[in-house]
Design a protein around this motif. Sequence first.
Motif, short mmCIF file in Angstrom:
data_model
loop_
_atom_site.label_atom_id
_atom_site.label_comp_id
_atom_site.label_asym_id
_atom_site.label_seq_id
_atom_site.Cartn_x
_atom_site.Cartn_y
_atom_site.Cartn_z
N TYR A 56 0.81 -1.21 0.00
CA TYR A 56 0.00 0.00 0.00
C TYR A 56 0.85 1.27 0.00
O TYR A 56 0.30 2.38 -0.08
N ASN A 57 2.15 1.10 0.09
CA ASN A 57 3.07 2.23 0.14
C ASN A 57 4.24 1.96 -0.80
O ASN A 57 5.38 1.76 -0.37
N PRO A 58 3.98 1.94 -2.09
CA PRO A 58 4.97 1.47 -3.05
C PRO A 58 6.14 2.41 -3.27
O PRO A 58 6.12 3.58 -2.88
N TYR A 59 7.16 1.85 -3.90
CA TYR A 59 8.34 2.61 -4.35
C TYR A 59 8.08 3.01 -5.80
O TYR A 59 7.81 2.16 -6.65
N ILE A 60 8.16 4.30 -6.09
CA ILE A 60 7.83 4.81 -7.41
C ILE A 60 9.02 5.62 -7.95
O ILE A 60 9.53 6.51 -7.26
N TYR A 61 9.44 5.28 -9.15
CA TYR A 61 10.57 5.99 -9.76
C TYR A 61 10.41 5.98 -11.28
O TYR A 61 9.56 5.26 -11.83
N ARG A 62 11.22 6.77 -11.94
CA ARG A 62 11.21 6.82 -13.39
C ARG A 62 12.54 6.31 -13.94
O ARG A 62 13.59 6.60 -13.39
N THR A 63 12.46 5.56 -15.01
CA THR A 63 13.66 5.07 -15.67
C THR A 63 14.30 6.21 -16.45
O THR A 63 13.74 7.31 -16.57
N ALA A 64 15.49 5.93 -17.00
CA ALA A 64 16.20 6.95 -17.78
C ALA A 64 15.38 7.40 -18.98
O ALA A 64 15.50 8.54 -19.45
N SER A 65 14.50 6.52 -19.48
CA SER A 65 13.67 6.87 -20.63
C SER A 65 12.36 7.54 -20.22
O SER A 65 11.52 7.85 -21.05
N GLY A 66 12.19 7.73 -18.90
CA GLY A 66 11.01 8.45 -18.43
C GLY A 66 9.82 7.60 -18.09
O GLY A 66 8.74 8.13 -17.77
N VAL A 67 9.97 6.28 -18.13
CA VAL A 67 8.87 5.38 -17.81
C VAL A 67 8.72 5.27 -16.30
O VAL A 67 9.70 5.03 -15.58
N GLU A 68 7.51 5.48 -15.80
CA GLU A 68 7.26 5.37 -14.37
C GLU A 68 7.11 3.91 -13.97
O GLU A 68 6.34 3.16 -14.58
N ILE A 69 7.85 3.51 -12.93
CA ILE A 69 7.81 2.14 -12.43
C ILE A 69 7.28 2.16 -11.00
O ILE A 69 7.68 3.00 -10.19
#
Length: 249
Positions: free
Chosen positions: A182-195
């Motif tokens: 319920y409290n995820p880790y959110i980041y963007r790759t070098a190409s800008g894709v949100e993970i």
Amino acid sequence: MRTIALMCCVLAVNLSACRGAQSNTESEVPEVVIHTQNLPASTELDVSDFSEGDLDRMFYSRVVDEEIFRRIDGKSYRKNHMVTIDELRYLRMLYKDINGKTHIGEMIVNQSIAADVLAIFRELYRQSYPIEQMVLVDDYDANDERSMSANNTSAFNYRTIENTDILSNHSKGLAVDINPLYNPYIYRTASGVEICSPALGKKYADRSKSFDYKIDENDLAYRLFTEHGFTWGGNWEDSKDYQHFEKAN
């Protein structure tokens, strides 16, 4: 939650039956600990006969002994130059699920934060803060995605930060993840894709919504961890790790 039948049943501990004589080797170990220390983590516990002192004694640390080492060797722990087994501590604690039921929890952390973590989780328990599960990440073969997807609260895991070759502070036992689904880790790759990690936590990436287990700056876990000198991943700039609290040396 694990589906092992033993862990799904309520194991009542009758303290009145635990008042008998102890051997000399047990004399310094609280009775309530002696009679629960072999119960597996996640076990639901009837604490109706427990005093406040008994509950306090259920929050304790010990060295990583041979039994625990066998569980983690080659999984969350691998030979390395970052942290030794002697620097780690195995914690046994209590937590309450969302229905207010008490369960036994376990966690491995660095000895330098063991006292802080015990104090924090004692207060979380006292205030009925809901935690869904708390077992070693090794129960999921140290696979962080699987552990997070099961909403498992955990700490030590010798691994890199996702999508990098940088060792996480979990590798030193200096970070704790709370209710990670319920409290995820959110980041963007070098190409800008949100993970979003875990992937199943994507529905909880929108932090403007209200839902159970959500951690924000008004949350009790946030307040307690920050009061003890931890930083929160939800305040990071380049990524957001809402489950994550760390206290780096």
